[in-house]
Scaffold this motif. Structure first.
Motif, PDB file in Angstrom:
ATOM      1  N   SER A   9      -7.240   1.136  -5.933  1.00  0.00           N
ATOM      2  CA  SER A   9      -7.234   2.161  -4.884  1.00  0.00           C
ATOM      3  C   SER A   9      -7.909   1.606  -3.637  1.00  0.00           C
ATOM      4  O   SER A   9      -8.553   0.554  -3.685  1.00  0.00           O
ATOM      5  CB  SER A   9      -7.979   3.401  -5.368  1.00  0.00           C
ATOM      6  N   LEU A  10      -7.747   2.330  -2.531  1.00  0.00           N
ATOM      7  CA  LEU A  10      -8.455   1.935  -1.302  1.00  0.00           C
ATOM      8  C   LEU A  10      -9.956   1.910  -1.560  1.00  0.00           C
ATOM      9  O   LEU A  10     -10.658   1.007  -1.110  1.00  0.00           O
ATOM     10  CB  LEU A  10      -8.138   2.916  -0.165  1.00  0.00           C
ATOM     11  N   SER A  45      -3.018  -2.849 -10.074  1.00  0.00           N
ATOM     12  CA  SER A  45      -3.141  -1.641  -9.251  1.00  0.00           C
ATOM     13  C   SER A  45      -4.606  -1.379  -8.936  1.00  0.00           C
ATOM     14  O   SER A  45      -5.471  -1.618  -9.757  1.00  0.00           O
ATOM     15  CB  SER A  45      -2.565  -0.427  -9.989  1.00  0.00           C
ATOM     16  N   ALA A  79       2.246   5.806  -6.041  1.00  0.00           N
ATOM     17  CA  ALA A  79       2.457   5.164  -7.340  1.00  0.00           C
ATOM     18  C   ALA A  79       3.891   4.629  -7.507  1.00  0.00           C
ATOM     19  O   ALA A  79       4.098   3.539  -8.038  1.00  0.00           O
ATOM     20  CB  ALA A  79       2.115   6.138  -8.459  1.00  0.00           C
ATOM     21  N   SER A  90     -11.809   3.058   3.714  1.00  0.00           N
ATOM     22  CA  SER A  90     -11.451   4.474   3.822  1.00  0.00           C
ATOM     23  C   SER A  90     -10.295   4.602   4.804  1.00  0.00           C
ATOM     24  O   SER A  90     -10.241   3.910   5.813  1.00  0.00           O
ATOM     25  CB  SER A  90     -12.652   5.313   4.267  1.00  0.00           C
ATOM     26  N   ILE A 119       0.883  -1.168   0.000  1.00  0.00           N
ATOM     27  CA  ILE A 119       0.000   0.000   0.000  1.00  0.00           C
ATOM     28  C   ILE A 119       0.918   1.214   0.000  1.00  0.00           C
ATOM     29  O   ILE A 119       1.785   1.326   0.875  1.00  0.00           O
ATOM     30  CB  ILE A 119      -0.885   0.048   1.264  1.00  0.00           C
ATOM     31  N   THR A 127      -7.249  -3.111   4.729  1.00  0.00           N
ATOM     32  CA  THR A 127      -7.002  -3.191   3.287  1.00  0.00           C
ATOM     33  C   THR A 127      -6.527  -4.598   2.910  1.00  0.00           C
ATOM     34  O   THR A 127      -7.024  -5.199   1.953  1.00  0.00           O
ATOM     35  CB  THR A 127      -5.941  -2.141   2.889  1.00  0.00           C
ATOM     36  N   ASP A 177     -11.493   1.299  -4.347  1.00  0.00           N
ATOM     37  CA  ASP A 177     -11.851   0.084  -5.102  1.00  0.00           C
ATOM     38  C   ASP A 177     -12.124  -1.073  -4.152  1.00  0.00           C
ATOM     39  O   ASP A 177     -12.931  -1.960  -4.438  1.00  0.00           O
ATOM     40  CB  ASP A 177     -10.710  -0.329  -6.049  1.00  0.00           C
ATOM     41  N   VAL A 205      -1.897  -1.399  -3.921  1.00  0.00           N
ATOM     42  CA  VAL A 205      -3.001  -0.538  -3.501  1.00  0.00           C
ATOM     43  C   VAL A 205      -2.422   0.872  -3.427  1.00  0.00           C
ATOM     44  O   VAL A 205      -1.622   1.191  -2.540  1.00  0.00           O
ATOM     45  CB  VAL A 205      -3.588  -0.982  -2.144  1.00  0.00           C
ATOM     46  N   VAL A 206      -2.780   1.681  -4.422  1.00  0.00           N
ATOM     47  CA  VAL A 206      -2.155   2.994  -4.558  1.00  0.00           C
ATOM     48  C   VAL A 206      -2.816   3.985  -3.594  1.00  0.00           C
ATOM     49  O   VAL A 206      -4.038   4.162  -3.608  1.00  0.00           O
ATOM     50  CB  VAL A 206      -2.274   3.504  -6.019  1.00  0.00           C
ATOM     51  N   HIS A 207      -1.998   4.577  -2.748  1.00  0.00           N
ATOM     52  CA  HIS A 207      -2.511   5.558  -1.781  1.00  0.00           C
ATOM     53  C   HIS A 207      -1.389   6.499  -1.380  1.00  0.00           C
ATOM     54  O   HIS A 207      -0.289   6.061  -1.071  1.00  0.00           O
ATOM     55  CB  HIS A 207      -3.072   4.839  -0.546  1.00  0.00           C
ATOM     56  N   ASP A 208      -1.694   7.802  -1.402  1.00  0.00           N
ATOM     57  CA  ASP A 208      -0.641   8.791  -1.151  1.00  0.00           C
ATOM     58  C   ASP A 208      -0.478   9.196   0.307  1.00  0.00           C
ATOM     59  O   ASP A 208       0.609   9.532   0.740  1.00  0.00           O
ATOM     60  CB  ASP A 208      -0.910  10.054  -1.985  1.00  0.00           C
TER      61      ASP A 208
END
Lengths: 249, 314
Positions: free
Chosen positions: A204-205, A202, A67, A211, A64, A101, A207, A87-90
């Motif tokens: 996202s959270l 890839s 990118a 949260s 997690i 997750t 997806d 799992v892309v998260h900034d």
């Protein structure tokens, strides 16, 4: 398919000398070397060895993060993971969010074993594996120094304060790796080339329907208090005298 | 008002010293009610010990046969059940607490703060990150239940002299059967316990062999000290893994610490930062251990250690 899920995190490389930002807002991470968390590398190595013994068919690495964490996932693939999930998260991912997750991915992948490092060497939390096992309502064996798979159970030796403890756990389960579990292999150049072609999904959270709840606010980051400069003595007699003077003998 | 539940660490008969340090941490939260929970097969002796700790409001004794070994998967549901009535749940940052507390936190849907070294208030805590190279101050909103592990090297043990009431609670929380204790191999030792000893003598890679490591034991015995080791020495098989001092081993705070033949990797220094007096003996004058040592002696450990032992015996 008998599958192992290995959770990896990108961290500041363990050889980097950590410096706190002058404004106390965190540590300096610009332009410094980032690597796979060393404990996660050990977890991955263990998964690969289990697969190589024929006790698993597939090893999936998950991370997690932003990118560009893809680079560390490619390292995991070059080490020998069959495929990767990103799992892309900034933003900040608290351990409980990470565990939630990973649980979502577990529900999809149905692994019989989940391996992680016992802690990440950046936040030193040592929480995610235990939280994951708790949410999943499955066994946990933390601080593993030996893992033996035996059908539907595993025997895990754990390095604990009192010595070496062995647990028997039903699978599926979560195991977190300690230092002496194994020595991770070096990545060879041809494997780096091959890794580029391995599948990497890839998402996202969102997806996954998770949260990122953040409940711990870091208000300040400071360097540790420095110890006072010590003295150098020239022989054992001076050493004993110095110890007596300090009142510790 | 803060209501703090502390999960006692024990071996079935004796309370571990880490619990008294958790109580000290809890006492630094002003006006807190502090209850200590003892989960055991038969917790009478341990609960009686916990009742003597100064500052404890109540001791809760939960006896179940399943509690004969401290298994996180079995303890966590019991702790979480009890924790409903508390604002904070503390355990020691030992392998016992590190294993258990996050499992509890997840059941409670609570954030965990690991290795807290100071409680500035009921909602604000300090903790080390990056192997102790960056100390963060972390805050949660009032009303957020917190789970925490207490960095025991940061706190003095709360003194004895208390007389808290012991309440026995029945527990019918359903427990899983998926995790089973098999065995423990513990190094039997008459020496002081590494984690709580006031003096520690540690050896490193420069010892060269398990056989040579005996001079560390010999000096430790002369000083009445516990024995520790660097990761390099443990990896090389000179010493058992439960003797490892450092970021991933034990974090200790003795009055007197000897680092012998230990170069001082940052991961090791993290484990000894809180020692009152650090003595370094190493043949390499440039070794990083000398940067943190209060007293350094450059030279051959195989000459120095026997000499030192003789001088201390005189």
């Amino acid at each position: 398919m008998k599958r192992i899920l290995v959770c990896v995190k990108r961290v500041v490389d363990f050889n980097v000398r950590i410096r706190v930002k002058p404004d106390g807002s965190g540590v300096i991470t610009d332009g410094i070397k980032l690597s796979l968390n060393p404990f996660d590398e050990i977890a991955l190595e263990e998964a690969l060895r289990i697969r190589e013994r024929g006790e698993a068919e597939e090893v999936v690495a998950i991370t997690i993060g932003p990118a560009d964490c893809q680079q560390q996932l490619r390292t995991a693939l070059a080490m020998g993971a069959d495929r990767a999930v990103h799992v892309v998260h900034d933003g900040v991912v608290e351990p409980l969010t990470a565990a939630r997750t990973i649980l979502k991915v577990i529900e999809k992948e149905q692994p019989f074993l989940v391996l992680l490092g016992k802690q990440a060497i950046d936040d030193d939390n040592n929480q995610t594996g235990q939280m994951l096992a708790s949410l999943w309502q499955r066994p946990q064996a933390t601080f593993a120094s030996k893992v033996e798979i035996a059908g539907t159970t595993a025997r895990v030796t754990r390095e604990i304060d009192a010595g070496l403890e062995t647990l028997e756990i039903d699978l599926p389960a979560v195991v977190t790796a300690d230092l002496r579990l194994n020595e991770p292999r070096y990545v060879k150049l041809p494997d780096i080339m091959k890794a580029k072609k391995k599948p990497l999904d890839s998402m996202s959270l969102a997806d996954l329907g998770v949260s990122a709840v953040s409940r711990v606010k870091i208000v300040k980051t400071e360097p540790p208090a420095q110890r006072q400069k010590g003295i150098i003595v020239k022989d054992t007699q001076e050493l004993v005298a110095a110890l007596r003077k300090r009142g510790v003998l | 008002m803060a209501k703090i539940l502390i999960v006692a660490e024990h071996d079935g008969t004796r309370l571990n010293a880490s619990t008294a340090k958790c109580v000290s941490c809890a006492r630094s939260v002003a006006g807190a009610q502090i209850d200590v929970a003892v989960f055991a097969a038969d917790g009478a002796a341990v609960a009686a010990e916990a009742a003597k700790l100064a500052g404890v409001t109540r001791v809760l004794r939960i006896d179940r046969p399943e509690n004969s070994h401290a298994l996180a998967a079995l303890l966590a549901p019991q702790v979480a059940h009890l924790a409903a009535a508390y604002t904070h749940v503390f355990g020691p940052s030992t392998t016992f607490g590190k294993d258990l507390m996050p499992r509890v936190a997840a059941l409670l849907d609570a954030p965990q703060l690991s290795d807290i070294m100071a409680a500035e208030s009921a909602t604000r805590f300090r903790r080390p990150t990056y192997a102790g190279n960056a100390i963060v101050t972390a805050e949660v909103d009032p009303g957020t239940r917190i789970v925490a592990t207490v960095r025991i090297a940061s706190f003095e043990a709360t003194p004895g002299g208390g007389a808290a009431p012991v309440e026995t609670l029945a527990s019918d929380v359903a427990l899983p059967s998926h995790t089973r204790f098999v065995s423990i191999v513990a190094a039997k030792s008459d020496r002081p316990d590494l984690q709580s000893a006031s003096r520690v003598v540690s050896g490193g890679r420069a010892l060269g062999s398990a056989d040579n490591f005996k001079i560390i034991y010999s000096l430790a015995d002369r000083l009445g000290a516990a024995v520790g080791a660097s990761r390099a020495a443990v990896d090389a098989g000179f010493a058992a893994s439960d003797l490892q001092v450092g970021q991933t081993g034990k974090i200790i705070a003795p009055e007197l610490y000897f680092a012998i033949g230990i170069s001082g990797a940052i991961q090791h220094l993290t484990g000894i930062k809180d020692a009152r007096t650090i003595v370094a003996i190493n043949k390499d004058a440039e070794a990083p251990v000398f940067e943190v040592a209060d007293i350094g002696l450059v030279g051959d450990l195989f000459t120095i250690v026997p000499e030192l032992e003789k001088l201390l015996g005189a």
